[in-house]
Enzyme design. Structure first.
Site, mmCIF file in Angstrom:
data_model
loop_
_atom_site.group_PDB
_atom_site.id
_atom_site.type_symbol
_atom_site.label_atom_id
_atom_site.label_comp_id
_atom_site.label_asym_id
_atom_site.label_seq_id
_atom_site.Cartn_x
_atom_site.Cartn_y
_atom_site.Cartn_z
ATOM 1 N N LYS A 1 0.843 -1.207 0.000
ATOM 2 C CA LYS A 1 0.000 0.000 0.000
ATOM 3 C C LYS A 1 0.875 1.253 0.000
ATOM 4 O O LYS A 1 0.586 2.220 -0.703
ATOM 5 C CB LYS A 1 -0.933 -0.017 1.223
ATOM 6 C CG LYS A 1 -2.045 -1.058 1.095
ATOM 7 C CD LYS A 1 -2.805 -1.310 2.397
ATOM 8 C CE LYS A 1 -3.789 -2.466 2.189
ATOM 9 N NZ LYS A 1 -4.547 -2.834 3.385
ATOM 10 N N GLN B 1 -4.976 -1.565 9.671
ATOM 11 C CA GLN B 1 -4.847 -2.868 9.012
ATOM 12 C C GLN B 1 -5.515 -3.964 9.835
ATOM 13 O O GLN B 1 -5.325 -4.061 11.043
ATOM 14 C CB GLN B 1 -3.353 -3.181 8.778
ATOM 15 C CG GLN B 1 -3.093 -4.450 8.005
ATOM 16 C CD GLN B 1 -3.540 -4.383 6.544
ATOM 17 O OE1 GLN B 1 -3.672 -3.308 5.960
ATOM 18 N NE2 GLN B 1 -3.784 -5.529 5.945
ATOM 19 N N ASP C 1 -11.061 2.738 3.806
ATOM 20 C CA ASP C 1 -11.395 1.312 3.676
ATOM 21 C C ASP C 1 -12.870 1.134 3.326
ATOM 22 O O ASP C 1 -13.287 0.067 2.868
ATOM 23 C CB ASP C 1 -11.132 0.584 5.001
ATOM 24 C CG ASP C 1 -9.836 -0.208 4.996
ATOM 25 O OD1 ASP C 1 -9.447 -0.676 3.916
ATOM 26 O OD2 ASP C 1 -9.244 -0.350 6.076
HETATM 27 N N1 GUN Z 1 -6.552 -6.767 5.726
HETATM 28 C C1 GUN Z 1 -6.726 -7.468 4.591
HETATM 29 N N2 GUN Z 1 -7.324 -6.700 3.661
HETATM 30 C C2 GUN Z 1 -7.549 -5.488 4.225
HETATM 31 C C3 GUN Z 1 -8.126 -4.265 3.770
HETATM 32 O O1 GUN Z 1 -8.593 -4.133 2.633
HETATM 33 N N3 GUN Z 1 -8.142 -3.245 4.655
HETATM 34 C C4 GUN Z 1 -7.650 -3.368 5.913
HETATM 35 N N4 GUN Z 1 -7.732 -2.309 6.732
HETATM 36 N N5 GUN Z 1 -7.110 -4.471 6.371
HETATM 37 C C5 GUN Z 1 -7.049 -5.528 5.525
#
Ligand code: GUN
Length: 291
Positions: free
Chosen positions: A53, A97, A120
């Site tokens: 990311k 996350q 998100d």
């Molecule tokens: N863990 C796995 N995929 C995601 C996501 O799209 N967002 C977040 N915050 N955590 C994740």
């Protein structure tokens, strides 16, 4: 016959490219899009996702700040970090996350994030907007990425039978809403771990989306010839033939590509699209403060 593979990596990079200009325009107006990523604990996969990311932020010209917290962080400490990010005007997007450590309550953390910074798209207000048919806000990234791939491939779902396997609040549920929304117009079935005859239900579908989290669950004989198959699964499985001893596998058996019309690969399918949508949401959140 072999399916046309939907290249999420290439489409994700194209989407990121299109954001570079929007980021430059924001900067010329004095706004530098800024994503804060909170990573609590030492889950190996989460560290990889967060690194990916941050790399995407660099490609788009988005500033990113990572906040690392220990795996024994308390609910109060994590909540305080979120509150500080909420009140920091230089931050436009907040991502905590998932999964957060067992010492914390992930749902209440999600609810504490300012909905206008919820890149998100997991906050009840943003999910609620989706239920109300408003799809111009901050949408959950993985379902939005799936929709973008279907759209880019020119696949028309009007009146189509769609099966979403998995009912998570992050993928399955919001994706089912997006597929059924006006303008997309699919007829959607949500299948899950208690569904009887999932294979039979899938065999009638024009679109099958697997968001199960169990490797190679959907088999080739579940798929109607020519159907579209979207594989959301990212499962690490043992593979002694690899130097690392493991590899990634989707929720769909790769043999399904012999039957499907379109199919997403793993890796290189939905995964990069999730990140491209996170970038899109971050730019959108920054643009919204100027509206
Ligand atoms: N863990 C796995 N995929 C995601 C996501 O799209 N967002 C977040 N915050 N955590 C994740």
């Amino acid at each position: 016959m072999s399916a046309t593979l939907l290249d999420g990596k290439a489409l994700g990079l194209r989407i990121e490219d299109s954001l570079v200009e929007r980021v430059a325009s924001l900067k010329s107006r004095g706004v530098e899009p800024h994503l804060a990523v909170v990573l609590a604990g030492d889950d190996a996969a989460s560290h990889v996702y967060v690194r990916n990311k941050q790399r995407a932020c660099e490609r788009c010209g988005i500033k990113s700040t990572r906040i690392d917290l220990p795996s024994d962080v308390s609910q109060e400490e994590l909540m305080q970090v979120v509150n500080e990010l909420n009140s920091d005007d230089s931050i436009h997007g907040i991502l905590v996350q998932s999964p957060t450590p067992p010492s914390t309550d992930e749902l209440s953390i999600t609810e504490a994030i300012d909905p206008s910074k919820d890149v998100d798209g997991f906050h009840p207000m943003n999910l609620g907007r989706l239920v109300m048919g408003q799809s111009d806000g901050l949408l959950p990234c993985t379902p939005a990425g799936v929709m973008a791939m279907i759209d880019d491939a020119g696949i028309n779902l009007q009146g189509a039978k769609a099966v979403v396997i998995g009912r998570s609040r992050i993928v399955g549920m919001p994706l089912a809403l997006m597929l059924a929304q006006k303008g997309i117009d699919a007829t959607v079935t949500i299948a899950h771990s208690r569904t009887k005859d999932a294979a039979e239900i899938c065999r009638e579908a024009d679109l099958v989306v697997a968001a199960i989290g169990r490797p190679t669950t959907v088999k080739a004989d579940w798929i109607k010839p020519g159907a579209t198959v979207i594989d959301v699964g990212i499962n690490r499985i043992n593979d002694e033939s690899r130097e690392s001893g493991s590899r990634l596998a989707g929720d769909v058996d790769p043999e399904a590509a012999q039957v499907a019309g379109y199919m997403t690969p793993v890796p290189g399918g939905v995964g990069p699209m999730t990140i491209a949508m996170l970038m899109t949401n971050t730019v959108r959140a920054a643009e919204m403060i100027l509206e």
